[in-house]
Design a protein around this motif. Structure first.
Motif, PDB file in Angstrom:
ATOM      1  N   LEU A 164      26.846 -88.727   6.901  1.00 39.48           N
ATOM      2  CA  LEU A 164      27.914 -87.987   7.587  1.00 39.48           C
ATOM      3  C   LEU A 164      29.024 -88.930   8.039  1.00 39.48           C
ATOM      4  O   LEU A 164      30.196 -88.554   8.081  1.00 39.48           O
ATOM      5  N   ASN A 165      28.653 -90.173   8.376  1.00 39.62           N
ATOM      6  CA  ASN A 165      29.650 -91.169   8.757  1.00 39.62           C
ATOM      7  C   ASN A 165      30.638 -91.386   7.593  1.00 39.62           C
ATOM      8  O   ASN A 165      31.859 -91.328   7.768  1.00 39.62           O
ATOM      9  N   GLY A 166      30.080 -91.575   6.408  1.00 38.55           N
ATOM     10  CA  GLY A 166      30.920 -91.804   5.230  1.00 38.55           C
ATOM     11  C   GLY A 166      31.780 -90.587   4.914  1.00 38.55           C
ATOM     12  O   GLY A 166      32.970 -90.720   4.585  1.00 38.55           O
ATOM     13  N   GLY A 167      31.184 -89.399   5.039  1.00 33.97           N
ATOM     14  CA  GLY A 167      31.933 -88.165   4.761  1.00 33.97           C
ATOM     15  C   GLY A 167      33.075 -88.003   5.746  1.00 33.97           C
ATOM     16  O   GLY A 167      34.188 -87.614   5.381  1.00 33.97           O
ATOM     17  N   SER A 168      32.813 -88.326   6.998  1.00 37.75           N
ATOM     18  CA  SER A 168      33.811 -88.189   8.046  1.00 37.75           C
ATOM     19  C   SER A 168      34.994 -89.128   7.786  1.00 37.75           C
ATOM     20  O   SER A 168      36.154 -88.745   7.928  1.00 37.75           O
ATOM     21  N   HIS A 169      34.695 -90.363   7.362  1.00 36.44           N
ATOM     22  CA  HIS A 169      35.767 -91.313   7.002  1.00 36.44           C
ATOM     23  C   HIS A 169      36.619 -90.750   5.885  1.00 36.44           C
ATOM     24  O   HIS A 169      37.838 -90.828   5.915  1.00 36.44           O
ATOM     25  N   LYS A 170      35.929 -90.199   4.847  1.00 37.38           N
ATOM     26  CA  LYS A 170      36.672 -89.690   3.687  1.00 37.38           C
ATOM     27  C   LYS A 170      37.630 -88.590   4.093  1.00 37.38           C
ATOM     28  O   LYS A 170      38.751 -88.522   3.608  1.00 37.38           O
ATOM     29  N   VAL A 171      37.177 -87.707   4.991  1.00 37.96           N
ATOM     30  CA  VAL A 171      38.031 -86.609   5.437  1.00 37.96           C
ATOM     31  C   VAL A 171      39.175 -87.168   6.285  1.00 37.96           C
ATOM     32  O   VAL A 171      40.261 -86.599   6.347  1.00 37.96           O
ATOM     33  N   GLY A 172      38.905 -88.301   6.920  1.00 42.66           N
ATOM     34  CA  GLY A 172      39.934 -88.915   7.765  1.00 42.66           C
ATOM     35  C   GLY A 172      39.776 -88.560   9.230  1.00 42.66           C
ATOM     36  O   GLY A 172      40.699 -88.751  10.030  1.00 42.66           O
ATOM     37  N   CYS A 173      38.619 -88.016   9.586  1.00 44.55           N
ATOM     38  CA  CYS A 173      38.365 -87.708  11.000  1.00 44.55           C
ATOM     39  C   CYS A 173      38.251 -89.037  11.760  1.00 44.55           C
ATOM     40  O   CYS A 173      37.841 -90.052  11.190  1.00 44.55           O
ATOM     41  N   LEU A 174      38.535 -88.997  13.055  1.00 42.96           N
ATOM     42  CA  LEU A 174      38.192 -90.144  13.890  1.00 42.96           C
ATOM     43  C   LEU A 174      36.674 -90.063  14.060  1.00 42.96           C
ATOM     44  O   LEU A 174      36.153 -89.069  14.558  1.00 42.96           O
ATOM     45  N   THR A 175      35.971 -91.096  13.620  1.00 43.05           N
ATOM     46  CA  THR A 175      34.509 -91.020  13.552  1.00 43.05           C
ATOM     47  C   THR A 175      33.867 -91.751  14.717  1.00 43.05           C
ATOM     48  O   THR A 175      34.182 -92.932  14.957  1.00 43.05           O
ATOM     49  N   LEU A 176      32.954 -91.087  15.436  1.00 38.12           N
ATOM     50  CA  LEU A 176      32.213 -91.751  16.509  1.00 38.12           C
ATOM     51  C   LEU A 176      30.792 -91.997  16.006  1.00 38.12           C
ATOM     52  O   LEU A 176      29.981 -91.072  15.963  1.00 38.12           O
ATOM     53  N   PRO A 177      30.475 -93.223  15.613  1.00 38.81           N
ATOM     54  CA  PRO A 177      29.140 -93.502  15.053  1.00 38.81           C
ATOM     55  C   PRO A 177      28.104 -93.705  16.154  1.00 38.81           C
ATOM     56  O   PRO A 177      27.647 -94.812  16.403  1.00 38.81           O
ATOM     57  N   MET A 178      27.735 -92.607  16.831  1.00 33.60           N
ATOM     58  CA  MET A 178      26.910 -92.698  18.037  1.00 33.60           C
ATOM     59  C   MET A 178      25.442 -93.004  17.757  1.00 33.60           C
ATOM     60  O   MET A 178      24.765 -93.569  18.589  1.00 33.60           O
ATOM     61  N   SER A 179      24.934 -92.545  16.616  1.00 34.87           N
ATOM     62  CA  SER A 179      23.499 -92.516  16.355  1.00 34.87           C
ATOM     63  C   SER A 179      22.840 -91.587  17.383  1.00 34.87           C
ATOM     64  O   SER A 179      23.545 -90.957  18.177  1.00 34.87           O
ATOM     65  N   SER A 180      21.503 -91.498  17.385  1.00 36.03           N
ATOM     66  CA  SER A 180      20.876 -90.532  18.289  1.00 36.03           C
ATOM     67  C   SER A 180      20.469 -91.217  19.590  1.00 36.03           C
ATOM     68  O   SER A 180      20.443 -92.452  19.677  1.00 36.03           O
ATOM     69  N   GLY A 181      20.147 -90.418  20.603  1.00 38.02           N
ATOM     70  CA  GLY A 181      19.656 -90.964  21.864  1.00 38.02           C
ATOM     71  C   GLY A 181      20.747 -91.198  22.888  1.00 38.02           C
ATOM     72  O   GLY A 181      21.930 -91.004  22.595  1.00 38.02           O
ATOM     73  N   ASN A 182      20.301 -91.568  24.095  1.00 41.50           N
ATOM     74  CA  ASN A 182      21.210 -91.788  25.226  1.00 41.50           C
ATOM     75  C   ASN A 182      22.124 -90.569  25.415  1.00 41.50           C
ATOM     76  O   ASN A 182      23.354 -90.644  25.301  1.00 41.50           O
ATOM     77  N   THR A 183      21.495 -89.451  25.712  1.00 41.73           N
ATOM     78  CA  THR A 183      22.173 -88.156  25.630  1.00 41.73           C
ATOM     79  C   THR A 183      23.307 -88.019  26.642  1.00 41.73           C
ATOM     80  O   THR A 183      24.337 -87.427  26.337  1.00 41.73           O
ATOM     81  N   GLU A 184      23.124 -88.566  27.835  1.00 49.83           N
ATOM     82  CA  GLU A 184      24.219 -88.453  28.820  1.00 49.83           C
ATOM     83  C   GLU A 184      25.456 -89.205  28.337  1.00 49.83           C
ATOM     84  O   GLU A 184      26.584 -88.747  28.519  1.00 49.83           O
ATOM     85  N   ARG A 185      25.214 -90.349  27.698  1.00 50.38           N
ATOM     86  CA  ARG A 185      26.359 -91.097  27.165  1.00 50.38           C
ATOM     87  C   ARG A 185      27.030 -90.313  26.039  1.00 50.38           C
ATOM     88  O   ARG A 185      28.251 -90.315  25.898  1.00 50.38           O
ATOM     89  N   GLN A 186      26.225 -89.639  25.241  1.00 46.43           N
ATOM     90  CA  GLN A 186      26.796 -88.797  24.157  1.00 46.43           C
ATOM     91  C   GLN A 186      27.774 -87.804  24.770  1.00 46.43           C
ATOM     92  O   GLN A 186      28.874 -87.581  24.251  1.00 46.43           O
ATOM     93  N   ILE A 187      27.344 -87.199  25.888  1.00 40.89           N
ATOM     94  CA  ILE A 187      28.172 -86.147  26.492  1.00 40.89           C
ATOM     95  C   ILE A 187      29.426 -86.752  27.142  1.00 40.89           C
ATOM     96  O   ILE A 187      30.511 -86.183  27.053  1.00 40.89           O
ATOM     97  N   GLN A 188      29.260 -87.920  27.723  1.00 41.79           N
ATOM     98  CA  GLN A 188      30.418 -88.591  28.305  1.00 41.79           C
ATOM     99  C   GLN A 188      31.486 -88.855  27.236  1.00 41.79           C
ATOM    100  O   GLN A 188      32.661 -88.554  27.418  1.00 41.79           O
ATOM    101  N   PHE A 189      31.031 -89.406  26.086  1.00 39.39           N
ATOM    102  CA  PHE A 189      31.976 -89.651  24.988  1.00 39.39           C
ATOM    103  C   PHE A 189      32.593 -88.342  24.494  1.00 39.39           C
ATOM    104  O   PHE A 189      33.783 -88.267  24.201  1.00 39.39           O
TER     105      PHE A 189
END
Ligand code: DLL
Length: 435
Positions: free
Chosen positions: A146-171
């Motif tokens: 999905l990281n590669g697909g997101s780059h191709k589309v040109g989205c700003l990509t946040l490569p968060m990986s899984s875990g640290n859920t509160e930080r995910q929500i903060q971002f």
């Protein structure tokens, strides 16, 4: 009409698609026969030569490849390109037996990312979007794909990986993510944490989620859509065929379009191997016709689903597969009855419970037992003991109606069942320990 990543291919006529598939298949069979002694052997044993494959109509003549073959040939036995031309490996988690190791040339990576770009575009993704990828990175294909697909589309990509859920929500709040990519069970957990942190869906900018890598029900979809205030789309794939992006959902949300220009699907009877017509439930089989390094022909996925060529309102003509009901080997046989964990999930959410549950199967006095532990919401757990007992009874009756067998239901305290940040473990089958 919906925005489409590659309109020429995704809206191609069936006739042109068959022509393209046939050309690629003929070339691929030759490539595999000449470069993979393991598969040449299988073809020779079946008495098939590359010249026998002239079009997709000849596909059924080829031998199947199974997970057992992948184990036999581990690690390099199915490699079709010199290692010097490979640039990447990805792998399965390998909880049982040997891992599956898949190899990629740079071209393989490009095509894989292209498939993922189609999936992101299908949910409305453009270069204006912020795409938060919370699938695991590393050997697992979810994050990198999905990281590669997101780059191709040109989205700003946040490569968060899984875990640290509160930080995910903060971002998610600070960077105003608009597309979320993770497993459905992790999406449910993120939704729950968002609420626990005092936010509502109005506080975030998410509009769509791309969720896959494990089976999930329509009820689960609605529950996630509500908790995050988004549209939730399915995506499917497996390490053996490159990873996510083999198929993806469009705005219609009625099954996943298969990237047929790369993967030819078939549905077979899992017992006999006979090819079944569209519209029949069976085991999904894929032939990759563009992959160079690890091109599996007629690979049996063990996933059960249905194919359909019904016209889709998004304009894509790519064939659709239904949500897989789970792998044929995920199916539990309890007292002779076939049970899919997804059936239990459907009942739970319909009855107002959260998708936090754990199924325990055991064998006592020569009889299979089925225990379903279900988490209560905070309000439910505030009820008195008699009311909770009554709830357990009602839930057991609803499950009996769905499954045809009687489970024992245990309502457990809120937040007592471990949350998943990747693929959820929903079943503990203790019978395997005694065998
Ligand atoms: O799960 C690839 C993937 C990553 C797909 C991210 C989607 C999103 P594996 O770990 O090799 O690869 O597991 C593949 O997961 O055979 C199915 O049984 C199951 N699976 C994958 N997607 C779905 C889905 C990745 N959308 C195995 N619905 C497959 C149901 C799915 N099951």
């Amino acid at each position: 009409m919906a925005k489409i990543w590659n309109e020429e291919i995704e809206c191609m006529s069936l006739e042109d698609m068959k022509k393209l598939q046939s050309e690629r298949l003929v070339k691929q069979v030759k490539h595999v026969y000449e470069n993979v002694p393991y598969y040449k052997d299988l073809m020779d044993k079946k008495g098939v030569k590359p010249e026998d494959i002239q079009s997709v109509d000849d596909l059924h003549k080829l031998p199947f490849l199974t997970k057992a073959d992948l184990r036999d040939a581990y690690p390099y036995g199915l490699l079709a390109k010199p290692l010097s031309e490979c640039v990447r490996i990805q792998s399965t988690s390998g909880t049982t037996g040997k891992r599956v190791v898949a190899f990629y040339t740079q071209n393989d990576i490009d095509l894989w990312e292209d498939c993922c770009a189609r999936a992101i575009t299908a949910v409305g993704g453009t270069e204006e979007d912020v795409c938060q990828v919370c699938y695991g990175y590393g050997l697992f294909t979810g994050g990198p794909g999905l990281n590669g697909g997101s780059h191709k589309v040109g989205c700003l990509t946040l490569p968060m990986s899984s875990g640290n859920t509160e930080r995910q929500i903060q971002f998610m709040c600070d960077l105003e993510s608009t597309i979320l990519c993770c497993t459905p069970s992790y999406a449910a957990y993120i939704g729950e944490t968002l609420h626990d942190m005092g936010y509502t869906p109005d506080d975030i900018k998410l509009k769509a989620g791309i969720f896959g890598a494990e089976p999930w029900t329509e009820e689960m979809r609605r529950s996630i859509e509500k908790s995050l205030g988004i549209k939730a789309y399915d995506i499917y794939g497996l390490t053996e065929t490159s990873g996510p992006g083999v198929s993806f959902e469009c705005e219609e949300q009625t099954g996943m379009h298969i990237n047929e220009d790369h993967f030819i699907p078939e549905i077979i009877d899992p017992e006999t191997g006979e090819v079944l017509p569209d519209g029949t439930v069976g085991e999904l089989v894929f032939t990759s016709i563009t992959k160079e390094a690890f091109p599996l022909l007629r690979y049996r996925t063990r996933d059960l689903c249905v194919l359909s060529r019904k016209k889709c309102s998004c304009g894509r003509t790519l064939i659709k597969m239904s949500k897989p009901m789970g792998r044929s080997d995920d199916m539990l046989i309890i007292r002779g009855v076939n049970v899919f964990p997804s059936q239990i999930e459907t009942v739970l959410i319909e009855q107002g419970y959260t998708p936090n549950y754990l199924i325990e199967v055991d064998r006592k006095n020569n009889t299979d037992t089925l225990d379903v532990n279900v988490e209560m919401t905070a309000e439910q757990s505030a009820e008195d003991a008699a009311a909770i007992q009554e709830r357990e009874k009602q839930l057991a009756v609803a499950m009996k109606t769905m499954l045809g067998i009687n489970p024992k239901v245990h309502l457990v305290a809120p937040k007592s069942i471990t949350r998943s940040e990747g693929k959820a473990v929903r079943v503990i089958d203790k019978r395997k320990l005694h065998d």
